[in-house]
Design a protein around this motif. Sequence first.
Motif, mmCIF file in Angstrom:
data_model
loop_
_atom_site.group_PDB
_atom_site.id
_atom_site.type_symbol
_atom_site.label_atom_id
_atom_site.label_comp_id
_atom_site.label_asym_id
_atom_site.label_seq_id
_atom_site.Cartn_x
_atom_site.Cartn_y
_atom_site.Cartn_z
ATOM 1 N N TRP A 1 0.814 -1.220 0.000
ATOM 2 C CA TRP A 1 0.000 0.000 0.000
ATOM 3 C C TRP A 1 0.845 1.267 0.000
ATOM 4 N N ARG A 2 2.137 1.155 0.322
ATOM 5 C CA ARG A 2 3.011 2.334 0.387
ATOM 6 C C ARG A 2 3.209 3.002 -0.975
ATOM 7 N N ILE A 3 2.912 2.301 -2.070
ATOM 8 C CA ILE A 3 3.057 2.914 -3.393
ATOM 9 C C ILE A 3 1.833 3.752 -3.781
ATOM 10 N N LEU A 4 0.748 3.635 -3.010
ATOM 11 C CA LEU A 4 -0.488 4.334 -3.364
ATOM 12 C C LEU A 4 -0.392 5.828 -3.104
ATOM 13 N N ARG A 5 -0.752 6.593 -4.114
ATOM 14 C CA ARG A 5 -0.827 8.043 -3.948
ATOM 15 C C ARG A 5 -2.122 8.375 -3.213
ATOM 16 N N LEU A 6 -2.172 9.560 -2.630
ATOM 17 C CA LEU A 6 -3.349 9.947 -1.830
ATOM 18 C C LEU A 6 -4.657 9.850 -2.611
ATOM 19 N N PRO A 7 -4.735 10.324 -3.858
ATOM 20 C CA PRO A 7 -6.005 10.178 -4.577
ATOM 21 C C PRO A 7 -6.450 8.717 -4.724
ATOM 22 N N SER A 8 -5.499 7.794 -4.834
ATOM 23 C CA SER A 8 -5.856 6.371 -4.920
ATOM 24 C C SER A 8 -6.458 5.884 -3.605
ATOM 25 N N LEU A 9 -5.879 6.308 -2.496
ATOM 26 C CA LEU A 9 -6.434 5.938 -1.185
ATOM 27 C C LEU A 9 -7.802 6.580 -0.984
ATOM 28 N N THR A 10 -7.921 7.825 -1.371
ATOM 29 C CA THR A 10 -9.211 8.516 -1.267
ATOM 30 C C THR A 10 -10.266 7.773 -2.071
ATOM 31 N N ASP A 11 -9.906 7.335 -3.270
ATOM 32 C CA ASP A 11 -10.858 6.594 -4.109
ATOM 33 C C ASP A 11 -11.228 5.253 -3.488
ATOM 34 N N GLN A 12 -10.284 4.580 -2.840
ATOM 35 C CA GLN A 12 -10.593 3.322 -2.162
ATOM 36 C C GLN A 12 -11.603 3.546 -1.037
ATOM 37 N N ILE A 13 -11.396 4.619 -0.283
ATOM 38 C CA ILE A 13 -12.326 4.948 0.799
ATOM 39 C C ILE A 13 -13.693 5.289 0.210
ATOM 40 N N PHE A 14 -13.692 6.025 -0.887
ATOM 41 C CA PHE A 14 -14.940 6.402 -1.558
ATOM 42 C C PHE A 14 -15.727 5.156 -1.986
ATOM 43 N N ILE A 15 -15.022 4.175 -2.553
ATOM 44 C CA ILE A 15 -15.678 2.927 -2.959
ATOM 45 C C ILE A 15 -16.327 2.246 -1.751
ATOM 46 N N LYS A 16 -15.607 2.205 -0.641
ATOM 47 C CA LYS A 16 -16.152 1.585 0.579
ATOM 48 C C LYS A 16 -17.398 2.329 1.053
ATOM 49 N N ALA A 17 -17.323 3.660 1.088
ATOM 50 C CA ALA A 17 -18.460 4.460 1.562
ATOM 51 C C ALA A 17 -19.665 4.317 0.623
ATOM 52 N N GLN A 18 -19.416 4.283 -0.682
ATOM 53 C CA GLN A 18 -20.508 4.085 -1.644
ATOM 54 C C GLN A 18 -21.145 2.705 -1.467
ATOM 55 N N ARG A 19 -20.314 1.712 -1.201
ATOM 56 C CA ARG A 19 -20.816 0.349 -0.956
ATOM 57 C C ARG A 19 -21.719 0.337 0.280
ATOM 58 N N ILE A 20 -21.301 1.013 1.333
ATOM 59 C CA ILE A 20 -22.118 1.078 2.550
ATOM 60 C C ILE A 20 -23.453 1.754 2.239
ATOM 61 N N ARG A 21 -23.389 2.863 1.528
ATOM 62 C CA ARG A 21 -24.619 3.575 1.189
ATOM 63 C C ARG A 21 -25.543 2.682 0.361
ATOM 64 N N GLY A 22 -24.967 1.920 -0.548
ATOM 65 C CA GLY A 22 -25.762 0.975 -1.335
ATOM 66 C C GLY A 22 -26.407 -0.084 -0.459
ATOM 67 N N LEU A 23 -25.644 -0.610 0.504
ATOM 68 C CA LEU A 23 -26.207 -1.607 1.421
ATOM 69 C C LEU A 23 -27.351 -1.018 2.241
ATOM 70 N N GLN A 24 -27.223 0.258 2.595
ATOM 71 C CA GLN A 24 -28.250 0.919 3.397
ATOM 72 C C GLN A 24 -29.505 1.221 2.585
ATOM 73 N N LYS A 25 -29.343 1.442 1.285
ATOM 74 C CA LYS A 25 -30.473 1.826 0.438
ATOM 75 C C LYS A 25 -31.158 0.653 -0.255
ATOM 76 N N ASN A 26 -30.384 -0.343 -0.659
ATOM 77 C CA ASN A 26 -30.918 -1.437 -1.466
ATOM 78 C C ASN A 26 -31.555 -2.518 -0.610
ATOM 79 N N ALA A 27 -32.708 -2.975 -1.043
ATOM 80 C CA ALA A 27 -33.396 -4.048 -0.328
ATOM 81 C C ALA A 27 -32.685 -5.383 -0.552
ATOM 82 N N GLU A 28 -32.069 -5.539 -1.714
ATOM 83 C CA GLU A 28 -31.397 -6.787 -2.062
ATOM 84 C C GLU A 28 -29.921 -6.512 -2.315
ATOM 85 N N GLN A 29 -29.084 -7.456 -1.890
ATOM 86 C CA GLN A 29 -27.663 -7.336 -2.220
ATOM 87 C C GLN A 29 -27.201 -8.620 -2.863
#
Length: 191
Positions: A30-58
């Motif tokens: 992970w030490r090779i990851l630039r900050l925008p790459s880490l930010t995008d990884q966090i964004f993917i996780k947060a979007q996934r959580i929001r999807g789990l909270q909104k969607n009736a089916e997963q």
Amino acid sequence: MADTSNQYNDQIEKCRALFINKMHDYGSAWRILRLPSLTDQIFIKAQRIRGLQKNAEQKIEEDEASEFIGIVNYSIMALIQLDKGIVEQPDFSLEEATQLYDEEVFKTKQLMMDKNHDYGEAWRDMRVSSLTDLILQKLLRVKQIENNSGKTLVSEGIDANYQDMINYAVFALIHLEERQEKKEERRKKKE
């Protein structure tokens, strides 16, 4: 607030254990990851959580907790990258990475305790979905700061936003655990 401190430590210990296990498996790739790459990884996780909270089916069997743990760990990695810089090859031993992880947690927890004192534990009355939205808002702010080459006019820096995301994710993990405990209590009462 002693309860909050203990609950915080319990959740961080779960995050830390996963971080250590992944360090065993992958080293510090992970030490090779630039900050925008880490930010995008966090964004993917947060979007996934929001999807789990909104969607009736997963379609993939994952839960919110594992994604919040990912947000904590990626945010800590980002704080380490901010401090130590990005490298071309993995360079940390498990011991070095764990020490830096612990240092970032110490600073972030202190910030949480200070804010918790000033805000009177307001997070306890918040919904997990609101904490998710706050994390997404922080991510959008970080992306904008990154797009501005790290410059802000009046706002806090990227590091404070990562720290807030860690704290919001830990609060969500505490809420989720409390929800699970209440579910278990109700189930036992029915038996």
